[in-house]
Design a protein around this motif. Structure first.
Motif, mmCIF file in Angstrom:
data_model
loop_
_atom_site.group_PDB
_atom_site.id
_atom_site.type_symbol
_atom_site.label_atom_id
_atom_site.label_comp_id
_atom_site.label_asym_id
_atom_site.label_seq_id
_atom_site.Cartn_x
_atom_site.Cartn_y
_atom_site.Cartn_z
ATOM 1 N N GLY A 162 3.980 21.285 -10.725
ATOM 2 C CA GLY A 162 5.684 20.056 -10.647
ATOM 3 C C GLY A 162 4.245 18.695 -11.139
ATOM 4 O O GLY A 162 2.962 18.580 -11.097
ATOM 5 N N ARG A 163 5.035 17.217 -11.101
ATOM 6 C CA ARG A 163 5.086 15.954 -11.636
ATOM 7 C C ARG A 163 5.487 15.023 -10.991
ATOM 8 O O ARG A 163 6.943 14.806 -10.562
ATOM 9 N N TYR A 164 4.316 14.499 -10.295
ATOM 10 C CA TYR A 164 5.200 13.224 -9.412
ATOM 11 C C TYR A 164 5.173 12.421 -9.193
ATOM 12 O O TYR A 164 4.237 11.740 -9.721
ATOM 13 N N VAL A 165 5.895 11.210 -9.051
ATOM 14 C CA VAL A 165 5.407 9.751 -9.023
ATOM 15 C C VAL A 165 5.811 9.341 -7.630
ATOM 16 O O VAL A 165 6.499 9.071 -6.824
ATOM 17 N N ASP A 166 4.704 8.086 -6.642
ATOM 18 C CA ASP A 166 4.528 7.482 -5.886
ATOM 19 C C ASP A 166 4.374 6.610 -6.276
ATOM 20 O O ASP A 166 3.687 5.993 -6.614
ATOM 21 N N GLY A 167 5.412 5.583 -6.226
ATOM 22 C CA GLY A 167 5.950 4.486 -7.083
ATOM 23 C C GLY A 167 5.205 3.636 -6.226
ATOM 24 O O GLY A 167 4.721 1.415 -6.408
ATOM 25 N N THR A 168 4.776 3.733 -4.563
ATOM 26 C CA THR A 168 4.418 3.070 -3.531
ATOM 27 C C THR A 168 2.692 3.665 -2.662
ATOM 28 O O THR A 168 2.819 4.085 -1.555
ATOM 29 N N LEU A 169 2.259 3.653 -3.107
ATOM 30 C CA LEU A 169 1.104 4.490 -2.802
ATOM 31 C C LEU A 169 0.351 4.191 -1.586
ATOM 32 O O LEU A 169 0.224 4.453 -1.142
ATOM 33 N N GLY A 170 0.620 2.101 -1.915
ATOM 34 C CA GLY A 170 -0.519 2.301 0.240
ATOM 35 C C GLY A 170 -1.705 2.664 0.191
ATOM 36 O O GLY A 170 -2.740 2.036 -1.112
ATOM 37 N N ALA A 171 -1.971 2.904 1.151
ATOM 38 C CA ALA A 171 -3.010 4.257 1.482
ATOM 39 C C ALA A 171 -3.334 5.195 0.700
ATOM 40 O O ALA A 171 -4.036 5.912 0.379
ATOM 41 N N GLY A 172 -2.250 6.095 0.416
ATOM 42 C CA GLY A 172 -2.138 6.997 -0.688
ATOM 43 C C GLY A 172 -1.600 7.928 0.452
ATOM 44 O O GLY A 172 -2.315 9.490 0.085
ATOM 45 N N GLY A 173 -1.448 8.178 1.801
ATOM 46 C CA GLY A 173 -1.269 8.802 2.724
ATOM 47 C C GLY A 173 -0.443 10.392 2.017
ATOM 48 O O GLY A 173 -0.644 11.102 2.128
ATOM 49 N N HIS A 174 0.863 9.964 1.661
ATOM 50 C CA HIS A 174 1.920 10.754 1.008
ATOM 51 C C HIS A 174 1.604 11.331 -0.162
ATOM 52 O O HIS A 174 1.733 12.309 -0.095
ATOM 53 N N ALA A 175 1.227 10.421 -0.866
ATOM 54 C CA ALA A 175 0.487 10.845 -2.408
ATOM 55 C C ALA A 175 -0.566 12.157 -1.616
ATOM 56 O O ALA A 175 -0.649 13.134 -2.602
ATOM 57 N N ARG A 176 -1.468 12.138 -0.713
ATOM 58 C CA ARG A 176 -2.685 13.188 -0.304
ATOM 59 C C ARG A 176 -1.913 14.172 -0.105
ATOM 60 O O ARG A 176 -1.863 15.523 -0.874
ATOM 61 N N MET A 182 0.272 13.511 -10.407
ATOM 62 C CA MET A 182 1.346 12.959 -10.490
ATOM 63 C C MET A 182 0.787 10.986 -10.966
ATOM 64 O O MET A 182 -0.708 11.004 -11.281
ATOM 65 N N LEU A 183 1.590 10.873 -11.509
ATOM 66 C CA LEU A 183 1.208 9.148 -11.047
ATOM 67 C C LEU A 183 1.338 8.056 -9.857
ATOM 68 O O LEU A 183 3.049 7.963 -9.479
ATOM 69 N N GLY A 184 0.703 7.909 -10.073
ATOM 70 C CA GLY A 184 0.677 6.716 -8.232
ATOM 71 C C GLY A 184 0.694 5.352 -9.111
ATOM 72 O O GLY A 184 -0.715 4.685 -9.717
ATOM 73 N N LEU A 185 1.523 4.285 -8.661
ATOM 74 C CA LEU A 185 1.732 3.186 -8.581
ATOM 75 C C LEU A 185 1.326 1.707 -7.626
ATOM 76 O O LEU A 185 2.011 2.685 -6.404
ATOM 77 N N ASP A 186 1.216 1.180 -8.074
ATOM 78 C CA ASP A 186 0.954 -0.358 -6.518
ATOM 79 C C ASP A 186 0.482 -1.206 -7.270
ATOM 80 O O ASP A 186 -0.523 -1.677 -8.502
ATOM 81 N N GLN A 241 -5.351 -4.289 -3.871
ATOM 82 C CA GLN A 241 -6.680 -3.690 -2.583
ATOM 83 C C GLN A 241 -5.928 -2.109 -2.373
ATOM 84 O O GLN A 241 -6.700 -1.169 -1.396
ATOM 85 N N ALA A 242 -4.291 -2.168 -2.100
ATOM 86 C CA ALA A 242 -3.685 -0.784 -1.756
ATOM 87 C C ALA A 242 -4.259 0.353 -3.423
ATOM 88 O O ALA A 242 -4.795 1.290 -2.495
ATOM 89 N N LEU A 243 -4.481 0.231 -3.879
ATOM 90 C CA LEU A 243 -4.888 0.483 -5.019
ATOM 91 C C LEU A 243 -5.917 1.198 -5.336
ATOM 92 O O LEU A 243 -6.712 2.510 -4.943
ATOM 93 N N LYS A 301 -9.715 5.615 -2.870
ATOM 94 C CA LYS A 301 -11.037 6.360 -2.089
ATOM 95 C C LYS A 301 -9.966 7.800 -1.489
ATOM 96 O O LYS A 301 -10.335 8.578 -1.368
ATOM 97 N N THR A 302 -8.890 7.612 -1.058
ATOM 98 C CA THR A 302 -8.484 8.621 -0.304
ATOM 99 C C THR A 302 -8.115 9.476 -1.197
ATOM 100 O O THR A 302 -8.342 10.855 -0.919
ATOM 101 N N LEU A 303 -7.616 9.901 -2.269
ATOM 102 C CA LEU A 303 -7.224 10.699 -3.041
ATOM 103 C C LEU A 303 -8.274 10.162 -4.630
ATOM 104 O O LEU A 303 -8.211 11.511 -5.244
ATOM 105 N N ALA A 304 -10.046 10.017 -3.725
ATOM 106 C CA ALA A 304 -10.787 10.485 -4.892
ATOM 107 C C ALA A 304 -11.050 12.408 -4.862
ATOM 108 O O ALA A 304 -11.266 12.721 -6.206
ATOM 109 N N PRO A 305 -10.371 12.990 -4.213
ATOM 110 C CA PRO A 305 -10.677 14.592 -4.348
ATOM 111 C C PRO A 305 -9.468 14.792 -4.992
ATOM 112 O O PRO A 305 -10.260 15.755 -5.924
ATOM 113 N N TYR A 306 -9.199 14.260 -5.683
ATOM 114 C CA TYR A 306 -8.185 14.930 -6.723
ATOM 115 C C TYR A 306 -7.892 13.794 -7.920
ATOM 116 O O TYR A 306 -7.235 13.895 -8.590
ATOM 117 N N GLU A 307 -8.745 13.204 -8.162
ATOM 118 C CA GLU A 307 -8.368 12.150 -8.950
ATOM 119 C C GLU A 307 -8.590 13.141 -10.897
ATOM 120 O O GLU A 307 -7.775 12.403 -11.462
#
Ligand SMILES: C[S@@+](CC[C@H](N)C(=O)[O-])C[C@H]1O[C@@H](n2cnc3c(N)ncnc32)[C@H](O)[C@@H]1O
Length: 307
Positions: free
Chosen positions: A24-38, A50-54, A58-60, A65-71
């Protein structure tokens, strides 16, 4: 408002709402610390993207970092979700399966005193989510007319003492710090024994204005629905009634069929519903979640499914 040290707000509910699936293809429009995105990336393993925006660099950095395993599976962009259609066009993604908007400020932003979001710390009156915002809170407080300030506090803060506070700000300005602003508010709007500090509504109003939060939500919702494939889902978490009202009204409006009636003198444009509401009433955090993370208490989740 919901990154570390807590689990993101309504985490399980978001995963349940978006039903991420492999490929699937997903968008997180408000990444923050990336918890939901993970969570979304994990649930769509091994090849969901995923496309992640912020807007906040600093949030990005934190999310990276949080999402490094999925880069390999994520595109991170410092941009407003208002540019959603353009960002998707750039990736050549013509349709996505799910979109998340977790609105407002993050815990990281609130808890970084220098950002000026909190009236509990002394800091410059900034309150920008990111460097692309044209004005800081100090700019608004020091430049607007008394009338404009009063209207802003009333409209975005639902502040009953808006006129009194605006008048006091005009007398005391220039104001440069959160502490100076709090002192002005306290001088005309003392604590009334209610639970909320008298500066709460003024700070909320300035933050909404600085970041053009309500206009941004209005701009992104139609883009989000247009971007979803049929049966794709949009999940929006809001934290105050002004945001929630925009989301609720948009979902209600877009789930109605408008059809030409030959008997009406004024013809409404013919339009079919574009979405269905998955939950008529907003989903709220459980008592247990609120106990663990008091900032979750005002969260409301609305979910729509593209028809
Ligand atoms: C509540 S936090 C999101 C927390 C995130 N869901 C998590 O799991 O950590 C909201 C984030 O949205 C960002 N934001 C606010 N307005 C934005 C906009 N117009 N475009 C992109 N990001 C925005 C803020 O900078 C903040 O980092």
């Amino acid at each position: 408002m919901n990154d570390s040290p807590h689990q993101p707000v309504l985490y399980k509910e978001i995963i349940h709402a978006l039903q991420p699936k492999r490929g699937g293809r997903y968008v997180d429009g408000t990444l923050g610390a990336g918890g939901h995105a993970r969570g979304i990336l994990e649930a769509s393993a091994p090849d969901g993207q995923m496309l992640g925006l912020d807007v906040d660099p600093q949030a990005l950095a934190l999310a990276r970092k949080t999402l490094a395993p999925y880069e390999q599976r994520i595109h991170l962009v410092q941009a407003s979700y208002v540019s959603l259609s353009a960002q998707l066009a750039q990736l050549k993604w013509d349709a996505v399966d799910g979109i998340l908007l977790d609105l407002g400020a993050s815990s990281m932003q609130f808890d970084t005193p220098e950002r000026g979001f909190s009236f509990q710390h002394d800091a410059p009156l900034d309150m920008r989510f990111g460097p692309s915002m044209a004005q800081t809170a100090a700019d608004l407080v020091n430049k607007l007319s008394e009338r404009e300030l009063a209207d802003l506090l009333y409209k975005y803060g639902e502040e009953r003492d808006s006129r009194k506070i605006a008048r006091a700000i005009i007398k005391a300005r220039p104001l440069h710090t959160t502490r100076e602003l709090v002192a002005v508010i306290e001088s005309v709007s003392p604590r009334r024994g209610d639970r909320v500090h008298p500066a709460t509504r003024t700070f909320q109003a300035l933050r909404i204005a600085v970041n053009e939060e309500l206009a941004s939500i209005e701009e992104v919702l139609p883009q989000a629905i247009a971007a979803l494939r049929s049966m794709g889902r949009l999940a929006v978490i809001s934290f105050h009634s002004l945001e929630d009202r925009i989301v609720k009204n948009f979902f209600r409006e877009q789930s109605k069929n408008l059809v030409n009636s030959p008997y009406e003198r004024i013809y409404e444009e013919e339009r079919k519903a574009t979405l269905k509401e998955v939950n008529r009433k907003p989903i709220m955090p459980s008592d247990e979640e609120i106990k663990n993370n008091p900032r979750a208490r005002s969260a409301k989740l609305r979910i729509a499914e593209k028809l």
